[in-house]
Design a protein around this motif. Structure first.
Motif, PDB file in Angstrom:
ATOM      1  N   TYR A 120       0.824  -1.214   0.000  1.00 50.09           N
ATOM      2  CA  TYR A 120       0.000   0.000   0.000  1.00 50.09           C
ATOM      3  C   TYR A 120       0.857   1.263   0.000  1.00 50.09           C
ATOM      4  O   TYR A 120       0.428   2.322  -0.410  1.00 50.09           O
ATOM      5  CB  TYR A 120      -0.904   0.025   1.236  1.00 50.09           C
ATOM      6  CG  TYR A 120      -1.854  -1.151   1.327  1.00 50.09           C
ATOM      7  CD1 TYR A 120      -2.965  -1.246   0.497  1.00 50.09           C
ATOM      8  CD2 TYR A 120      -1.639  -2.178   2.234  1.00 50.09           C
ATOM      9  CE1 TYR A 120      -3.824  -2.324   0.564  1.00 50.09           C
ATOM     10  CE2 TYR A 120      -2.498  -3.262   2.314  1.00 50.09           C
ATOM     11  CZ  TYR A 120      -3.588  -3.332   1.478  1.00 50.09           C
ATOM     12  OH  TYR A 120      -4.438  -4.393   1.551  1.00 50.09           O
ATOM     13  N   LEU A 121       2.092   1.136   0.511  1.00 47.82           N
ATOM     14  CA  LEU A 121       2.964   2.302   0.682  1.00 47.82           C
ATOM     15  C   LEU A 121       4.011   2.417  -0.425  1.00 47.82           C
ATOM     16  O   LEU A 121       4.821   3.331  -0.413  1.00 47.82           O
ATOM     17  CB  LEU A 121       3.668   2.210   2.050  1.00 47.82           C
ATOM     18  CG  LEU A 121       2.719   2.052   3.248  1.00 47.82           C
ATOM     19  CD1 LEU A 121       3.515   1.707   4.504  1.00 47.82           C
ATOM     20  CD2 LEU A 121       1.907   3.305   3.482  1.00 47.82           C
ATOM     21  N   ARG A 122       3.986   1.483  -1.396  1.00 51.89           N
ATOM     22  CA  ARG A 122       5.000   1.427  -2.440  1.00 51.89           C
ATOM     23  C   ARG A 122       5.186   2.757  -3.177  1.00 51.89           C
ATOM     24  O   ARG A 122       6.329   3.166  -3.428  1.00 51.89           O
ATOM     25  CB  ARG A 122       4.651   0.291  -3.419  1.00 51.89           C
ATOM     26  CG  ARG A 122       5.578   0.127  -4.618  1.00 51.89           C
ATOM     27  CD  ARG A 122       7.041   0.056  -4.293  1.00 51.89           C
ATOM     28  NE  ARG A 122       7.380  -0.903  -3.260  1.00 51.89           N
ATOM     29  CZ  ARG A 122       8.546  -0.963  -2.651  1.00 51.89           C
ATOM     30  NH1 ARG A 122       9.503  -0.092  -2.960  1.00 51.89           N
ATOM     31  NH2 ARG A 122       8.783  -1.864  -1.724  1.00 51.89           N
ATOM     32  N   PRO A 123       4.110   3.488  -3.567  1.00 51.68           N
ATOM     33  CA  PRO A 123       4.323   4.761  -4.278  1.00 51.68           C
ATOM     34  C   PRO A 123       5.149   5.763  -3.471  1.00 51.68           C
ATOM     35  O   PRO A 123       5.900   6.555  -4.045  1.00 51.68           O
ATOM     36  CB  PRO A 123       2.899   5.287  -4.507  1.00 51.68           C
ATOM     37  CG  PRO A 123       2.035   4.071  -4.466  1.00 51.68           C
ATOM     38  CD  PRO A 123       2.674   3.167  -3.454  1.00 51.68           C
ATOM     39  N   LEU A 124       5.017   5.731  -2.143  1.00 54.70           N
ATOM     40  CA  LEU A 124       5.784   6.646  -1.297  1.00 54.70           C
ATOM     41  C   LEU A 124       7.259   6.243  -1.284  1.00 54.70           C
ATOM     42  O   LEU A 124       8.148   7.093  -1.384  1.00 54.70           O
ATOM     43  CB  LEU A 124       5.222   6.656   0.124  1.00 54.70           C
ATOM     44  CG  LEU A 124       3.738   7.030   0.254  1.00 54.70           C
ATOM     45  CD1 LEU A 124       3.288   6.963   1.704  1.00 54.70           C
ATOM     46  CD2 LEU A 124       3.480   8.433  -0.295  1.00 54.70           C
ATOM     47  N   TYR A 125       7.529   4.938  -1.188  1.00 57.10           N
ATOM     48  CA  TYR A 125       8.910   4.454  -1.253  1.00 57.10           C
ATOM     49  C   TYR A 125       9.546   4.831  -2.596  1.00 57.10           C
ATOM     50  O   TYR A 125      10.697   5.271  -2.642  1.00 57.10           O
ATOM     51  CB  TYR A 125       8.957   2.927  -1.110  1.00 57.10           C
ATOM     52  CG  TYR A 125       8.670   2.389   0.264  1.00 57.10           C
ATOM     53  CD1 TYR A 125       9.461   2.753   1.362  1.00 57.10           C
ATOM     54  CD2 TYR A 125       7.634   1.489   0.484  1.00 57.10           C
ATOM     55  CE1 TYR A 125       9.207   2.240   2.627  1.00 57.10           C
ATOM     56  CE2 TYR A 125       7.377   0.972   1.753  1.00 57.10           C
ATOM     57  CZ  TYR A 125       8.165   1.357   2.818  1.00 57.10           C
ATOM     58  OH  TYR A 125       7.918   0.845   4.060  1.00 57.10           O
ATOM     59  N   ASP A 126       8.792   4.650  -3.681  1.00 54.56           N
ATOM     60  CA  ASP A 126       9.323   4.937  -5.028  1.00 54.56           C
ATOM     61  C   ASP A 126       9.797   6.386  -5.130  1.00 54.56           C
ATOM     62  O   ASP A 126      10.873   6.674  -5.656  1.00 54.56           O
ATOM     63  CB  ASP A 126       8.261   4.658  -6.099  1.00 54.56           C
ATOM     64  CG  ASP A 126       7.985   3.166  -6.269  1.00 54.56           C
ATOM     65  OD1 ASP A 126       8.802   2.358  -5.779  1.00 54.56           O
ATOM     66  OD2 ASP A 126       6.949   2.822  -6.864  1.00 54.56           O
ATOM     67  N   ALA A 127       8.956   7.312  -4.621  1.00 50.77           N
ATOM     68  CA  ALA A 127       9.305   8.744  -4.689  1.00 50.77           C
ATOM     69  C   ALA A 127      10.527   9.034  -3.820  1.00 50.77           C
ATOM     70  O   ALA A 127      11.431   9.773  -4.233  1.00 50.77           O
ATOM     71  CB  ALA A 127       8.113   9.591  -4.247  1.00 50.77           C
TER      72      ALA A 127
END
Length: 351
Positions: free
Chosen positions: A188-195
Motif C-alpha cells: 500500500y505504501l510502495r508509491p511513497l517508497y518509489d518517490a
C-alpha cells in the motif's frame, strides 16, 4: 477579411531537435493548434498564417527555446501547456515556473513545478502549516510534497519525515497477504517508497529509516502520537474516514508541517461512506493557516494520454451528475403529484 502574415524565427542548430521534437512532432502539434503553416529550413522556421496566430506561434517557440537553453528536455506536455497558456497570454509564465528548483534527484535531475497550479501548490507548502493538495492522478501532488519534505529535512528545518496513507485496496479484495506486518502493509505504501528512492536514493533512505528519522507507515500507526518538528504527508486522503482525518490532523505538534493529498474522484471507501477529505474541506475551508490547492487536468504531467483520460472521466462524471439531478427532479415531481392526488382522493372520499 483574413490578414495573412509570416515571420521568421532563428533556432540554433544544437536546440533544433529538442524544440522541434522527434520527426518534427512538436511543429505538427503547434501547426494544428494554431492553424498556421510552419516551414523549417537550416535552423530557420517560417511561420505563415493570420497575424494573431503567427504571433502566438512565435511566442511559443521562443519559450520552448528558452527552456531548451536552460537544459530542459522538451516534452509534449510542455508544448501543450505552452499552447494552452498562449491563449490566455500567459505563455511567459512557463519560464518563471522553470526558474524554481526544489531539489535534485539522486541522478541529478532537477525537481521543479511544471505548471502554474503546481507552482501555487509549492508556494502554499512553503507558507502554510497545513496544506491540502487536491486533484486528479498525475498532477504531482505527492511527488512535489515529498520533494519539499526532503528539502526541509536536508536543510534541518525539520528533524523527521513521516509519510502515511490509509491501507485500503483500490476497488479489489486482496485477501490474506503473507509475511510479517510490515510486509503486509508495504504494497500500500510502495508509491511513497518509489518517490523517496528517486529523490534521496535507497541508501540515504535506509540509513535515515534505521535511525527513525524517516518513517513510512499506514495511517492507523499515527493514533496516540504527537508529531513535533516533523514534515508529515498524508497521501490518498480521499480514502480516510472523517474520524481518521480528525485523528491525523490532531497529531500535528510544534514545528511541524502537514500536507494532505487526495483525488476526490478515486475513492475506495465502502459505498455510502463519507470521505474524511470531503468533510475536512467543508469544515476547515475558512481557517487562514490552512491552504487548499486545487489542481486540474491542466496540471497533469504524466504522459499526455493521462491528461486526455482524466478529462474524459471528468466529462463523463459531470454528465452523470446532471443525469442524476434530472432524474431526482422527475422523481420529486412524481412524488409531489402522488401527494396531491392522494389529498384530492381523501377529500373526495370524505365528501
Amino acid at each position: 477579411m483574413m490578414s495573412i502574415t509570416e515571420t521568421i524565427i532563428d533556432i540554433p542548430i544544437e536546440h533544433e531537435k529538442n524544440v522541434f521534437g522527434d520527426f518534427d512532432s512538436y511543429i505538427k502539434i503547434i501547426e494544428r493548434a494554431l492553424n498556421v503553416t510552419i516551414i523549417e529550413r537550416n535552423g530557420e522556421i517560417k511561420v505563415i498564417g493570420e497575424a494573431e496566430d503567427v504571433a502566438r506561434a512565435k511566442s511559443v517557440f521562443l519559450q520552448l527555446l528558452e527552456l531548451s537553453k536552460r537544459g530542459n528536455v522538451i516534452t509534449e506536455q510542455q508544448v501543450n501547456y505552452a499552447l494552452a497558456l498562449c491563449f490566455e497570454e500567459k505563455e511567459k509564465e512557463i519560464i518563471e515556473i522553470d526558474k524554481e528548483i526544489i531539489c535534485h534527484t539522486i541522478n541529478g535531475r532537477p525537481v521543479k513545478p511544471k505548471t502554474i497550479g503546481q507552482k501555487k501548490y509549492v508556494d502554499l507548502i512553503r507558507n502554510k502549516m497545513i496544506v491540502f493538495g487536491i486533484g486528479p492522478a498525475g498532477t504531482g501532488k505527492t511527488y512535489l510534497a515529498i520533494a519539499m519534505a526532503v528539502t526541509a529535512f536536508k536543510n534541518d528545518e525539520v528533524s523527521k519525515i513521516i509519510l502515511t496513507r490509509p491501507a485500503i485496496e483500490a476497488g479489489e479484495k486482496l485477501g490474506f497477504l503473507p509475511g510479517d506486518l510490515q510486509s503486509k502493509v508495504d504494497p500500500y505504501l510502495r508509491p511513497l517508497y518509489d518517490a523517496l528512492y528517486q529523490i534521496m536514493g535507497p541508501d540515504a533512505y535506509l540509513k535515515n529509516s534505521e535511525k527513525g528519522l524517516i518513517e513510512v507507515a499506514p495511517l492507523a500507526y499515527m493514533r496516540g502520537r504527537t508529531l513535533d518538528n516533523a514534515f508529515i504527508i498524508l497521501d490518498e486522503a480521499q480514502n480516510t474516514t472523517p474520524a481518521q482525518m480528525k485523528m491525523f490532523l490532531t497529531r500535528i505538534g510544534f514545528g511541524s508541517k502537514a500536507i494532505i493529498t487526495g483525488d476526490l474522484t478515486q475513492k475506495d471507501l465502502p459505498k455510502g461512506a463519507v470521505s474524511g477529505l470531503d468533510m475536512a474541506i467543508k469544515i476547515l475551508g475558512k481557517i487562514d493557516e490552512i491552504g487548499f490547492s486545487y489542481l486540474t487536468n491542466q496540471d497533469v504531467v504524466r504522459h499526455p494520454l493521462v491528461q486526455k483520460i482524466v478529462k474524459a472521466y471528468d466529462a463523463y462524471e459531470e454528465k452523470q451528475k446532471q443525469y442524476e439531478k434530472a432524474a431526482q427532479g422527475i422523481y420529486e415531481r412524481i412524488k409531489r403529484g402522488k401527494r396531491v392526488q392522494k389529498i384530492r382522493s381523501n377529500r373526495y372520499e370524505s365528501k
